[in-house]
Scaffold this motif. Structure first.
Motif, mmCIF file in Angstrom:
data_model
loop_
_atom_site.group_PDB
_atom_site.id
_atom_site.type_symbol
_atom_site.label_atom_id
_atom_site.label_comp_id
_atom_site.label_asym_id
_atom_site.label_seq_id
_atom_site.Cartn_x
_atom_site.Cartn_y
_atom_site.Cartn_z
ATOM 1 N N TYR A 139 -8.086 -0.410 -5.304
ATOM 2 C CA TYR A 139 -7.632 0.954 -5.553
ATOM 3 C C TYR A 139 -8.188 1.488 -6.869
ATOM 4 O O TYR A 139 -8.686 2.623 -6.942
ATOM 5 C CB TYR A 139 -6.103 0.972 -5.562
ATOM 6 C CG TYR A 139 -5.489 2.322 -5.851
ATOM 7 C CD1 TYR A 139 -5.520 3.338 -4.898
ATOM 8 C CD2 TYR A 139 -4.873 2.585 -7.077
ATOM 9 C CE1 TYR A 139 -4.958 4.580 -5.162
ATOM 10 C CE2 TYR A 139 -4.306 3.818 -7.341
ATOM 11 C CZ TYR A 139 -4.351 4.808 -6.381
ATOM 12 O OH TYR A 139 -3.798 6.039 -6.641
ATOM 13 N N THR A 177 -2.534 4.752 -11.359
ATOM 14 C CA THR A 177 -3.362 5.949 -11.192
ATOM 15 C C THR A 177 -3.526 6.685 -12.516
ATOM 16 O O THR A 177 -4.648 7.032 -12.911
ATOM 17 C CB THR A 177 -2.719 6.899 -10.159
ATOM 18 O OG1 THR A 177 -2.592 6.227 -8.904
ATOM 19 C CG2 THR A 177 -3.577 8.146 -9.970
ATOM 20 N N ILE A 223 0.814 -1.224 0.000
ATOM 21 C CA ILE A 223 0.000 0.000 0.000
ATOM 22 C C ILE A 223 0.848 1.275 0.000
ATOM 23 O O ILE A 223 0.311 2.365 -0.191
ATOM 24 C CB ILE A 223 -0.978 0.024 1.191
ATOM 25 C CG1 ILE A 223 -0.232 0.059 2.525
ATOM 26 C CG2 ILE A 223 -1.928 -1.154 1.133
ATOM 27 C CD1 ILE A 223 -1.158 0.157 3.727
ATOM 28 N N TRP A 258 -5.108 -5.551 -3.826
ATOM 29 C CA TRP A 258 -5.025 -4.155 -3.399
ATOM 30 C C TRP A 258 -5.312 -3.214 -4.570
ATOM 31 O O TRP A 258 -6.096 -2.277 -4.443
ATOM 32 C CB TRP A 258 -3.661 -3.845 -2.799
ATOM 33 C CG TRP A 258 -3.367 -2.361 -2.742
ATOM 34 C CD1 TRP A 258 -2.475 -1.663 -3.494
ATOM 35 C CD2 TRP A 258 -4.020 -1.393 -1.895
ATOM 36 N NE1 TRP A 258 -2.516 -0.334 -3.183
ATOM 37 C CE2 TRP A 258 -3.454 -0.132 -2.202
ATOM 38 C CE3 TRP A 258 -5.019 -1.469 -0.922
ATOM 39 C CZ2 TRP A 258 -3.858 1.039 -1.562
ATOM 40 C CZ3 TRP A 258 -5.425 -0.294 -0.288
ATOM 41 C CH2 TRP A 258 -4.841 0.937 -0.609
ATOM 42 N N THR A 304 2.012 2.289 -8.374
ATOM 43 C CA THR A 304 0.820 3.060 -8.012
ATOM 44 C C THR A 304 0.641 4.253 -8.936
ATOM 45 O O THR A 304 -0.476 4.566 -9.371
ATOM 46 C CB THR A 304 0.915 3.548 -6.560
ATOM 47 O OG1 THR A 304 1.102 2.430 -5.690
ATOM 48 C CG2 THR A 304 -0.353 4.292 -6.146
#
Length: 207
Positions: free
Chosen positions: A167, A26, A16, A163, A22
């Protein structure tokens, strides 16, 4: 294998933490949509599977112990991250200077989200270092490491997938707000800068 429960907890805490994976997930979720985010994480998980298999057969150990090979992966990965960051910032600049009613999805049509997720993770030597330094801590001394490494690597990959599925779903739910021109400009500007920052940081990693 020892303390598997502790291993899972540590994995969750590490997963995380924001990183290049990430940032890419995104960017692709906000620009392409949920499908783009899913393709990105599929690429990331495929790269993690390769890292797992490499650790099992000992290739990661060779990379970690060889300053030359480590540097090759490091600089390739860094250049790729900087490239993606500059590309994101350039697209942001183009969007500001070009008036168009074409939806963002069309502008990004044909972009390989899978490839971006795959290469970002695969070319990161820190992942190989992670597998060769973190996983052995949960293997009993003197025991065979093949099966434990394989189980832990697959576990880490599955936890990563879970995860990021959550997300990406969350991002998609607030996408209407995130897709506002002003909000998207800020997000893309931050994402591009972060990717370049990760690339520069990676070049400073010591072999």
């Amino acid at each position: 294998m020892e303390n598997f429960g502790l291993f899972v907890i540590m994995c969750i805490l590490l997963i995380i933490l924001p990183g290049p994976d990430t940032a890419i997930a995104t960017k692709n979720t906000l620009t392409v949509g949920r499908t783009g985010g899913f393709k990105t994480i599929l690429g990331t998980c495929c790269a993690l599977l390769i890292h797992t298999l490499a650790a099992v057969v000992g290739l990661s150990a060779i990379i970690v112990k060889s300053a030359f090979l480590f540097s090759i992966f490091k600089y390739f990965g860094a250049v790729y991250l900087v490239y993606l960051g500059i590309k994101t910032l350039w697209a942001l600049k183009q969007n500001k200077t070009t008036a168009s009613d074409i939806p963002a999805e069309s502008k990004y049509e044909g972009k390989s989200c899978f490839k971006q997720g795959f290469l970002t993770n695969l070319l990161n030597p820190k992942v190989a270092v992670f597998f060769l330094t973190f996983l052995p801590q949960f293997v009993e001394s003197g025991s065979q490491s093949f099966l434990p490494f394989l189980i832990m690597g697959i576990t880490y990959m599955l936890l990563t997938a879970l995860w990021f599925l959550f997300y990406i779903y969350l991002l998609d739910q607030i996408r209407a707000f995130m897709k506002k021109p002003k909000t998207q400009s800020v997000i893309e500007g931050i994402t591009g800068t972060v990717l370049i920052g990760f690339g520069i940081k990676l070049t400073m990693e010591k072999a």
